[in-house]
Design an enzyme around this catalytic site. Structure first.
Site, PDB file in Angstrom:
ATOM      1  N   ARG A 119       0.820  -1.216   0.000  1.00  4.80           N
ATOM      2  CA  ARG A 119       0.000   0.000   0.000  1.00  4.80           C
ATOM      3  C   ARG A 119       0.851   1.261   0.000  1.00  4.80           C
ATOM      4  O   ARG A 119       0.509   2.248  -0.656  1.00  4.80           O
ATOM      5  CB  ARG A 119      -0.951  -0.022   1.199  1.00  4.80           C
ATOM      6  CG  ARG A 119      -1.854   1.204   1.354  1.00  4.80           C
ATOM      7  CD  ARG A 119      -2.475   1.690   0.060  1.00  4.80           C
ATOM      8  NE  ARG A 119      -3.132   0.633  -0.707  1.00  4.80           N
ATOM      9  CZ  ARG A 119      -3.441   0.755  -1.983  1.00  4.80           C
ATOM     10  NH1 ARG A 119      -3.139   1.860  -2.661  1.00  4.80           N
ATOM     11  NH2 ARG A 119      -4.033  -0.237  -2.609  1.00  4.80           N
ATOM     12  N   LYS A 154      -0.283  25.168  -4.559  1.00  2.00           N
ATOM     13  CA  LYS A 154      -1.490  24.471  -4.100  1.00  2.00           C
ATOM     14  C   LYS A 154      -1.221  22.971  -4.058  1.00  2.00           C
ATOM     15  O   LYS A 154      -1.743  22.185  -4.844  1.00  2.00           O
ATOM     16  CB  LYS A 154      -2.671  24.812  -5.006  1.00  2.00           C
ATOM     17  CG  LYS A 154      -3.044  26.293  -4.946  1.00  2.00           C
ATOM     18  CD  LYS A 154      -4.166  26.636  -5.908  1.00  2.00           C
ATOM     19  CE  LYS A 154      -4.493  28.122  -5.847  1.00  2.00           C
ATOM     20  NZ  LYS A 154      -5.544  28.516  -6.824  1.00  2.00           N
ATOM     21  N   LYS A 186       1.125  40.627  -4.563  1.00  2.00           N
ATOM     22  CA  LYS A 186      -0.298  40.645  -4.877  1.00  2.00           C
ATOM     23  C   LYS A 186      -0.942  41.893  -4.281  1.00  2.00           C
ATOM     24  O   LYS A 186      -0.318  42.649  -3.545  1.00  2.00           O
ATOM     25  CB  LYS A 186      -0.976  39.385  -4.332  1.00  2.00           C
ATOM     26  CG  LYS A 186      -0.394  38.088  -4.880  1.00  2.00           C
ATOM     27  CD  LYS A 186      -1.212  36.893  -4.404  1.00  2.00           C
ATOM     28  CE  LYS A 186      -0.682  35.601  -4.973  1.00  2.00           C
ATOM     29  NZ  LYS A 186      -1.552  34.448  -4.629  1.00  2.00           N
ATOM     30  N   GLU A 223       1.365  40.001  -9.524  1.00  2.00           N
ATOM     31  CA  GLU A 223       0.046  39.586 -10.007  1.00  2.00           C
ATOM     32  C   GLU A 223      -0.825  40.808 -10.269  1.00  2.00           C
ATOM     33  O   GLU A 223      -0.928  41.707  -9.436  1.00  2.00           O
ATOM     34  CB  GLU A 223      -0.628  38.687  -8.966  1.00  2.00           C
ATOM     35  CG  GLU A 223      -2.011  38.203  -9.386  1.00  2.00           C
ATOM     36  CD  GLU A 223      -2.663  37.368  -8.305  1.00  2.00           C
ATOM     37  OE1 GLU A 223      -2.330  36.171  -8.210  1.00  2.00           O
ATOM     38  OE2 GLU A 223      -3.500  37.916  -7.561  1.00  2.00           O
ATOM     39  N   ASP A 244      -3.981  37.473 -13.883  1.00  2.00           N
ATOM     40  CA  ASP A 244      -4.914  36.596 -13.188  1.00  2.00           C
ATOM     41  C   ASP A 244      -6.331  36.728 -13.720  1.00  2.00           C
ATOM     42  O   ASP A 244      -6.910  37.817 -13.726  1.00  2.00           O
ATOM     43  CB  ASP A 244      -4.894  36.928 -11.691  1.00  2.00           C
ATOM     44  CG  ASP A 244      -5.709  35.952 -10.872  1.00  2.00           C
ATOM     45  OD1 ASP A 244      -5.621  34.739 -11.135  1.00  2.00           O
ATOM     46  OD2 ASP A 244      -6.442  36.400  -9.968  1.00  2.00           O
TER      47      ASP A 244
END
Length: 317
Positions: A119, A154, A186, A223, A244
């Site tokens: 596993r 992410k 940002k 950004e 963006d």
């Protein structure tokens, strides 16, 4: 996957990737074997002297990632069981296209150890191969353009290094590793800067401020999500302007303005990118497309153990 997918070179499994793998392997085995290092089912049902083998096979079409991790799982299992490490014969290479029935590797040794390792091996291979597979789909979708497919931050905690390795297996490229190796400015940074300093400048002013203190070798990325922000930032010459959630027509306008200014700034598109939209985004002329879904939404590739009683694996002569 495209039947005529070009061959991709296996990426380098870096020392930093190995360190991340070792930490996660230790955690995975601790979760499975507990404080006493016990595989209860295998101990109760499988004779201690039983030996056997298995092939790790793909049951779906995709791209392999994670085989160097398997090589590190085997001695970690052996350390806990007191046996010699399972024998491993790699058949495929990371970055290689797989199809139903493709053999990834063969394993041989104590059956208890094979069951204990199964596993953990599959958890790494299926997840990372899923990331590589999704990345390859995006890479193929933009073939013929010069847009690179990039990941983002992410990622799953602890897995960032390995998930970014899997992106490279799929033919993609890596964005910054974390907050420490690049500066990505940002709107929230602009608001905090204004509040802290009492300054009233725009993003372009903030870029000029940051450039004076940026560590050597660190990228400066800004950004923007409106044209007026882009117009203010472009003359400040950051390394990358991240556009963006802009539609392809506005992306193309930004590319045209960048080119007319004879600027070396790279343009990156991000936000809401999927396999239906990525081609149009790439055709706008942007240099980079960053996609969080590569790591946070990849579906595991179906791989499994096919058991047999053959002896140690050998390549045909």
């Amino acid at each position: 996957m495209n039947a005529e997918t070009p061959a991709y070179a296996a990426p380098v499994f870096e020392e930093s990737d190995a360190r991340a793998a070792d930490a996660l392997i230790a955690l995975a085995l601790e979760e499975d074997l507990g404080p006493n290092g016990d595989d209860l089912t295998s101990r109760l049902l499988v004779p201690a002297d039983a030996v056997g083998g298995c092939d790790v096979k793909s049951r779906a079409t995709g791209v392999l990632a994670g085989l160097p991790i398997v090589e590190r799982i085997l001695p970690a299992v052996a350390e806990r069981t007191g046996h010699a490490p399972l024998e491993l014969l790699p058949i495929a290479r990371d970055g290689e296209a797989l199809h139903p029935g493709s053999v990834v590797a063969s394993l041989f040794g104590p059956v208890r150890d094979l069951l204990t390792a199964e596993r953990t091996i599959l958890n790494f291979l299926t997840h990372l191969s899923g990331v590589a597979t999704l990345t390859r789909q995006f890479v193929e979708a933009v073939e013929g353009t010069h847009a690179a497919i990039l990941d983002t931050r992410k990622t799953h905690p602890g897995y960032r290094q390995l998930e970014k390795y899997a992106v490279r297996c799929g033919g993609g490229a890596n964005h910054r590793m974390g907050l420490h190796d690049a500066c990505l400015v940002k709107d929230n940074h602009l608001a905090a800067w204004r509040e802290r300093t009492g300054e009233s400048g725009d993003l372009g002013d903030l870029v000029r401020r940051v450039k004076g203190e940026l560590p050597a070798g660190a990228l400066l990325i800004v950004e923007v999500d409106r044209h007026d922000q882009f117009a203010a930032v472009l003359p400040a010459e950051p390394d990358v302007i991240l556009l963006d959630n802009l539609p392809p027509a506005e992306l193309a306008q930004a590319v045209s303005e960048r080119d007319a200014a004879d600027s070396t700034v790279k343009l990156e598109a991000s936000g809401g990118v999927n396999l239906d939209t990525v081609r149009a985004i790439a055709e706008s002329g942007v240099d980079r497309i960053s996609i969080g879904a590569l790591t946070h939404s990849a579906v595991a590739l179906d791989l499994g153990f096919d058991w047999h009683d053959a002896g140690p694996p050998t390549l045909p002569s």
